[in-house]
Design a protein around this motif. Structure first.
Motif, PDB file in Angstrom:
ATOM      1  N   ASP A  33     -11.236 -14.593  48.285  1.00  0.00           N
ATOM      2  CA  ASP A  33     -10.593 -14.561  46.969  1.00  0.00           C
ATOM      3  C   ASP A  33     -11.497 -15.287  45.977  1.00  0.00           C
ATOM      4  N   LEU A  34     -12.362 -14.542  45.322  1.00  0.00           N
ATOM      5  CA  LEU A  34     -13.366 -15.137  44.443  1.00  0.00           C
ATOM      6  C   LEU A  34     -12.748 -15.594  43.125  1.00  0.00           C
ATOM      7  N   GLU A  35     -13.332 -16.620  42.544  1.00  0.00           N
ATOM      8  CA  GLU A  35     -12.921 -17.128  41.241  1.00  0.00           C
ATOM      9  C   GLU A  35     -14.118 -17.037  40.307  1.00  0.00           C
ATOM     10  N   PHE A  36     -13.882 -16.467  39.115  1.00  0.00           N
ATOM     11  CA  PHE A  36     -14.973 -16.275  38.169  1.00  0.00           C
ATOM     12  C   PHE A  36     -14.692 -17.068  36.894  1.00  0.00           C
ATOM     13  N   ARG A  37     -15.652 -17.845  36.483  1.00  0.00           N
ATOM     14  CA  ARG A  37     -15.525 -18.525  35.185  1.00  0.00           C
ATOM     15  C   ARG A  37     -15.995 -17.571  34.099  1.00  0.00           C
ATOM     16  N   ASP A  38     -15.487 -17.751  32.889  1.00  0.00           N
ATOM     17  CA  ASP A  38     -15.900 -16.910  31.780  1.00  0.00           C
ATOM     18  C   ASP A  38     -17.351 -17.197  31.432  1.00  0.00           C
ATOM     19  N   ALA A  39     -18.091 -16.143  31.104  1.00  0.00           N
ATOM     20  CA  ALA A  39     -19.503 -16.318  30.793  1.00  0.00           C
ATOM     21  C   ALA A  39     -19.995 -15.119  30.005  1.00  0.00           C
ATOM     22  N   ALA A  40     -21.149 -15.283  29.376  1.00  0.00           N
ATOM     23  CA  ALA A  40     -21.792 -14.168  28.687  1.00  0.00           C
ATOM     24  C   ALA A  40     -22.304 -13.177  29.727  1.00  0.00           C
ATOM     25  N   ASN A  41     -22.759 -12.004  29.248  1.00  0.00           N
ATOM     26  CA  ASN A  41     -23.111 -10.914  30.165  1.00  0.00           C
ATOM     27  C   ASN A  41     -24.046 -11.335  31.284  1.00  0.00           C
ATOM     28  N   GLU A  42     -25.244 -11.845  30.942  1.00  0.00           N
ATOM     29  CA  GLU A  42     -26.199 -12.198  31.982  1.00  0.00           C
ATOM     30  C   GLU A  42     -25.672 -13.333  32.842  1.00  0.00           C
ATOM     31  N   SER A  43     -24.983 -14.290  32.183  1.00  0.00           N
ATOM     32  CA  SER A  43     -24.405 -15.400  32.946  1.00  0.00           C
ATOM     33  C   SER A  43     -23.305 -14.905  33.871  1.00  0.00           C
ATOM     34  N   LEU A  44     -22.553 -13.889  33.411  1.00  0.00           N
ATOM     35  CA  LEU A  44     -21.478 -13.354  34.242  1.00  0.00           C
ATOM     36  C   LEU A  44     -22.047 -12.701  35.490  1.00  0.00           C
ATOM     37  N   ILE A  45     -23.134 -11.955  35.342  1.00  0.00           N
ATOM     38  CA  ILE A  45     -23.766 -11.356  36.518  1.00  0.00           C
ATOM     39  C   ILE A  45     -24.165 -12.438  37.505  1.00  0.00           C
ATOM     40  N   LYS A  46     -24.775 -13.505  37.003  1.00  0.00           N
ATOM     41  CA  LYS A  46     -25.193 -14.606  37.870  1.00  0.00           C
ATOM     42  C   LYS A  46     -23.977 -15.266  38.524  1.00  0.00           C
ATOM     43  N   THR A  47     -22.905 -15.434  37.756  1.00  0.00           N
ATOM     44  CA  THR A  47     -21.685 -16.029  38.295  1.00  0.00           C
ATOM     45  C   THR A  47     -21.113 -15.181  39.421  1.00  0.00           C
ATOM     46  N   VAL A  48     -21.058 -13.860  39.203  1.00  0.00           N
ATOM     47  CA  VAL A  48     -20.527 -12.969  40.230  1.00  0.00           C
ATOM     48  C   VAL A  48     -21.409 -13.009  41.472  1.00  0.00           C
ATOM     49  N   GLU A  49     -22.722 -12.997  41.272  1.00  0.00           N
ATOM     50  CA  GLU A  49     -23.635 -13.057  42.416  1.00  0.00           C
ATOM     51  C   GLU A  49     -23.467 -14.363  43.184  1.00  0.00           C
ATOM     52  N   ASP A  50     -23.280 -15.459  42.466  1.00  0.00           N
ATOM     53  CA  ASP A  50     -23.071 -16.749  43.135  1.00  0.00           C
ATOM     54  C   ASP A  50     -21.772 -16.738  43.939  1.00  0.00           C
ATOM     55  N   GLU A  51     -20.725 -16.133  43.364  1.00  0.00           N
ATOM     56  CA  GLU A  51     -19.447 -16.081  44.058  1.00  0.00           C
ATOM     57  C   GLU A  51     -19.514 -15.154  45.274  1.00  0.00           C
ATOM     58  N   LEU A  52     -20.288 -14.084  45.157  1.00  0.00           N
ATOM     59  CA  LEU A  52     -20.472 -13.201  46.312  1.00  0.00           C
ATOM     60  C   LEU A  52     -21.145 -13.947  47.458  1.00  0.00           C
ATOM     61  N   GLU A  53     -22.095 -14.804  47.110  1.00  0.00           N
ATOM     62  CA  GLU A  53     -22.750 -15.616  48.134  1.00  0.00           C
ATOM     63  C   GLU A  53     -21.754 -16.591  48.755  1.00  0.00           C
ATOM     64  N   ARG A  54     -20.879 -17.138  47.904  1.00  0.00           N
ATOM     65  CA  ARG A  54     -19.888 -18.088  48.413  1.00  0.00           C
ATOM     66  C   ARG A  54     -18.895 -17.409  49.341  1.00  0.00           C
ATOM     67  N   ARG A  55     -18.642 -16.117  49.107  1.00  0.00           N
ATOM     68  CA  ARG A  55     -17.700 -15.385  49.952  1.00  0.00           C
ATOM     69  C   ARG A  55     -18.105 -15.455  51.420  1.00  0.00           C
ATOM     70  N   HIS A  56     -19.413 -15.497  51.678  1.00  0.00           N
ATOM     71  CA  HIS A  56     -19.892 -15.574  53.061  1.00  0.00           C
ATOM     72  C   HIS A  56     -19.515 -16.901  53.719  1.00  0.00           C
ATOM     73  N   PHE A  57     -19.196 -17.908  52.886  1.00  0.00           N
ATOM     74  CA  PHE A  57     -18.958 -19.243  53.427  1.00  0.00           C
ATOM     75  C   PHE A  57     -17.550 -19.759  53.109  1.00  0.00           C
ATOM     76  N   GLY A  58     -16.650 -18.859  52.753  1.00  0.00           N
ATOM     77  CA  GLY A  58     -15.276 -19.273  52.506  1.00  0.00           C
ATOM     78  C   GLY A  58     -14.635 -19.858  53.753  1.00  0.00           C
ATOM     79  N   PHE A  59     -13.594 -20.656  53.550  1.00  0.00           N
ATOM     80  CA  PHE A  59     -12.949 -21.283  54.706  1.00  0.00           C
ATOM     81  C   PHE A  59     -12.268 -20.230  55.571  1.00  0.00           C
ATOM     82  N   VAL A  60     -12.094 -20.548  56.852  1.00  0.00           N
ATOM     83  CA  VAL A  60     -11.527 -19.602  57.810  1.00  0.00           C
ATOM     84  C   VAL A  60     -10.002 -19.605  57.680  1.00  0.00           C
ATOM     85  N   VAL A  61      -9.423 -18.434  57.473  1.00  0.00           N
ATOM     86  CA  VAL A  61      -7.973 -18.318  57.342  1.00  0.00           C
ATOM     87  C   VAL A  61      -7.322 -17.751  58.607  1.00  0.00           C
ATOM     88  N   ARG A  62      -8.150 -17.168  59.490  1.00  0.00           N
ATOM     89  CA  ARG A  62      -7.584 -16.586  60.715  1.00  0.00           C
ATOM     90  C   ARG A  62      -8.654 -16.555  61.791  1.00  0.00           C
TER      91      ARG A  62
END
Length: 718
Positions: free
Chosen positions: A257-286
């Motif tokens: 469940d990714l969370e995105f902060r508001d950002a300008a276009n290029e910053s938003l792309i970077k934010t989404v990419e960072d969150e996608l990377e974080r998705r690989h390391f999210g806590f274990v739910v099951r």
């Protein structure tokens, strides 16, 4: 809505409605998460339904497993985050986060056991009778085992990477939804443990060559062995000098469940990419393990993954039923739904261009019965037409191979303005959308990413064309994504029009999306988060004022917005008839005495994924006649408050009648695919009464088209 004079004449009724007590008690609402689990149970029911072709049943079992994986990764993760943050607020039905997690676990365990019973006791024996068998490795002949051992050496061994776990080798990272093996080995120094990921590039089911398979001559025969069994039988080659004492399968689900902060276009792309990377390391739910794993190793594994005992699920093999989709690719057409070819409306076929067809009349397509090709043609023709001066489009879920994108890339030239709103935060499509956005920008297309704090979910195309000395605007509005692949299996509506008021509204929406517009009034469209909830409630309350003559019919994926639900309860109390076709989540409870006696809720699950959102009101037009809106929005807080959504009116009398009679009324009469919701939140599958005809809203060739059909579309465009 009725005229102001008619409204004034009903002031007393309006005052009575407004003075009714708020309908906010927890007993009046169904829990959102438990309602979703009921939906997934209905998907499982399709795997158990003997009327479905056998491989379609296998497909539904796979889908129900994929659904459950995503539910844990997103919804359960979100509730656990609330719990960890100390947020103890109650849901509308009065449950705390802990209450919800406990109820979810009970339902998920039952559902998972049901999946396995369906597979082992029902589908597997039926598949074997059809020449599709699954064999335990240790029951194979010596020659077959030798073949698989050789296959292991050539195709599997090179991609396996055992990872030791000891003082010098910390416990490795485990990918979400990956299949893993915990391996215990011994040598002169004692016991050792290793983890090994089963690479997803390997097929989950290894086929025994046809030359060694047994069966009749009518159809190709298949025999499979589970990949993990082939690996287990050959583990010794991975640990030379050691003795393998045991091996156990396990699988985890991480927070996605990714969370995105508001950002300008290029910053938003970077934010989404960072969150996608974080998705690989999210806590274990099951954590899912097989029963053979001893308590000691299960506790050891859970501790290293930081998983509490109530998040550990013990389930029989195979873990990860999503992989059953591999079987659907088998060349056994007689075990699948009969294929069909979508239609193309006569008016489109007989018109020189798509623009000529739209100029003649509003066009409506009911996918997948009607082909998606005309939607693609709209962009293709606009791209190639020298009279087109501008193309604007929103993109949400596009797919990996998109003719829409190809056409937009071809459209860019010095004389044509092309602007595309790409939603980067479409869950699980983020990476694909980033890649498409960059490809479009590289080609010179103007790419925007929407309004700060909102997700753009509306489906709209605007084409501006020079015709003589004037500019004419052509609009496509849809309920589904611009994705030809899903258009073959989702039901959705498309409308094409050159209506000036709708075109002006669409222009205003694009100004909102790409600029700094603060538009608050629209001529014909209902737009979220601007006026959609308030106008929908007005339309419902207007039907309530008509008492027993009032009628509301709504078709959607999900219904959870408390204010909309309260308005529907008030309409029922006033005597209006309310019919709801809700595929998934429904937090409203029908059939409660004095509250929802006049509300009926059904859900349809079948061959096609029901996806259009359609809203009918018997007295909702400006003249007090019936009206229909369709679009992208479910009636949920996220759609009404946190997304840019559009509901468009269907004003052509013939098209309105078609939507009402051929879609809404036909589905309300369905006694084959429909399940009816009970006041306690459970569902009862409908069946024809004795002597009653079978009514299946998913039967082919489907409802007659809204336009006369001249010919079928070539399969490549379907």
């Amino acid at each position: 809505m009725p005229s102001s004079k008619a409204t004034k004449s009903k002031k007393a009724q309006a005052k009575e409605l407004d003075s009714q007590p708020l309908l906010t008690g927890p007993a009046l609402y169904r829990n959102r998460e438990l309602s979703w689990l009921e939906f997934n149970r209905r998907v499982q029911d399709e795997a158990l339904d003997e009327r479905n072709p056998l491989l379609e049943r296998v497909k539904f079992l796979s889908i129900s497993s994929t659904n459950l994986d995503e539910f844990f990764a997103v919804r359960v993760a979100g509730i656990k985050e609330q719990q960890l943050s100390g947020i103890g607020s109650l849901t509308a039905d009065g449950l705390t986060p802990a209450d919800q997690l406990s109820a979810i676990r009970a339902s998920a365990v039952e559902m998972s056991v049901r999946q396995r019973r369906c597979w082992h006791e029902d589908l597997q024996p039926l598949l074997r009778r059809q020449g599709i068998a699954f064999e335990p490795f240790d029951t194979l002949s010596a020659s077959e085992q030798a073949f698989l051992s050789d296959y292991f050496k050539r195709q599997i061994y090179p991609v396996l990477t055992p990872q030791a776990v000891d003082a010098g080798h910390p416990f490795p990272h485990i990918s979400s939804l990956s299949l893993n093996m915990l391996i215990v080995v011994e040598d002169a120094r004692g016991q050792h443990v290793a983890r090994m990921k089963i690479p997803p590039v390997l097929p989950r089911f290894i086929e025994i060559p046809p030359s060694t398979a047994h069966g009749g001559d009518d159809h190709r025969q298949y025999r499979f062995v589970l990949l993990e069994e082939v690996i287990e039988a050959n583990l010794g080659s991975l640990f030379p000098g050691k003795r393998v004492t045991s091996a156990y399968m396990f699988r985890i689900t991480r927070d996605a469940d990714l969370e995105f902060r508001d950002a300008a276009n290029e910053s938003l792309i970077k934010t989404v990419e960072d969150e996608l990377e974080r998705r690989h390391f999210g806590f274990v739910v099951r954590l899912t393990v097989e029963p053979a794993m001893p308590d000691g190793w299960r506790i050891w594994l859970a501790e290293r993954l930081d998983v509490p005992a109530n998040d550990v699920y013990i389930l029989d093999r195979p873990l990860g039923f999503a992989d059953l989709m591999q079987l659907y690719a088998l060349d056994r057409p007689e075990l699948k739904d009969v294929p069909f070819t979508p239609r193309v409306p006569r008016v489109i076929v007989e018109s020189p261009t798509i623009f000529d067809a739209i100029s003649r009349q509003d066009l409506m397509l009911y996918h997948p019965y009607d082909s998606f090709a005309p939607v693609i043609d709209l962009i293709r023709q606009a791209s190639a037409d020298e009279n087109v001066v501008a193309i604007k489009q929103t993109l949400y879920r596009i797919g990996s191979h998109s003719p829409i994108i190809e056409a937009l890339l071809e459209a860019r030239d010095d004389e044509k303005q092309v602007a595309v709103l790409v939603e980067l935060k479409a869950r699980f499509d983020e990476e694909s959308n980033i890649n498409w956005a960059r490809a479009l920008e590289k080609a010179g297309v103007h790419v925007a990413y929407g309004v700060t704090g909102l997700k753009t979910h509306c489906k709209v195309i605007l084409v501006v064309r020079r015709e003589g000395d004037k500019l004419r605007r052509y609009v496509h509005l849809g309920t589904g994504n611009y994705n030809p692949s899903t258009a073959r299996i989702y039901t959705d509506l498309s409308m094409m029009t050159d209506d000036e008021d709708i075109a002006s509204d669409v222009s205003d929406v694009f100004n909102l999306l790409t600029g700094y517009s603060s538009q608050t009034e629209y001529r014909k469209l209902l737009v979220a988060p601007v006026n959609m909830r308030s106008r929908t409630i007005e339309l419902i309350e207007n039907e309530a004022r008509h008492g027993s003559n009032g009628c509301v019919t709504m078709k959607m994926n999900s219904l959870s917005d408390p204010r909309i639900i309260q308005a529907l309860y008030r309409a029922s109390q006033a005597g209006a008839k309310v019919d709801l076709i809700v595929r998934g989540i429904c937090c409203l409870r029908p059939g409660m005495p004095g509250i929802s006696d006049n509300i009926r809720v059904i859900s349809i699950v079948g061959r096609f994924l029901e996806h259009p959102r359609i809203y009918y009101f018997a007295h909702g037009s400006p003249k007090g006649d019936e009206c229909v809106y369709a679009g992208s929005a479910d009636l949920m807080p996220r759609n009404l408050d946190y997304r840019v959504e559009i509901l468009f009116p269907v004003e052509d009398p013939g098209l309105l009648k078609y939507v009402k009679t051929e879609i809404l009324d036909a589905q309300l009469r369905d006694n084959t695919r429909a399940s009816e919701m009970q006041a306690n939140g459970s569902y009862v599958r409908l069946a024809p009464e004795k002597g009653e005809p079978v009514r299946d809203s998913h039967s082919l060739p489907g409802p007659r088209g809204p336009h006369v059909t001249l010919r079928a579309v070539p399969p490549i465009l379907a």
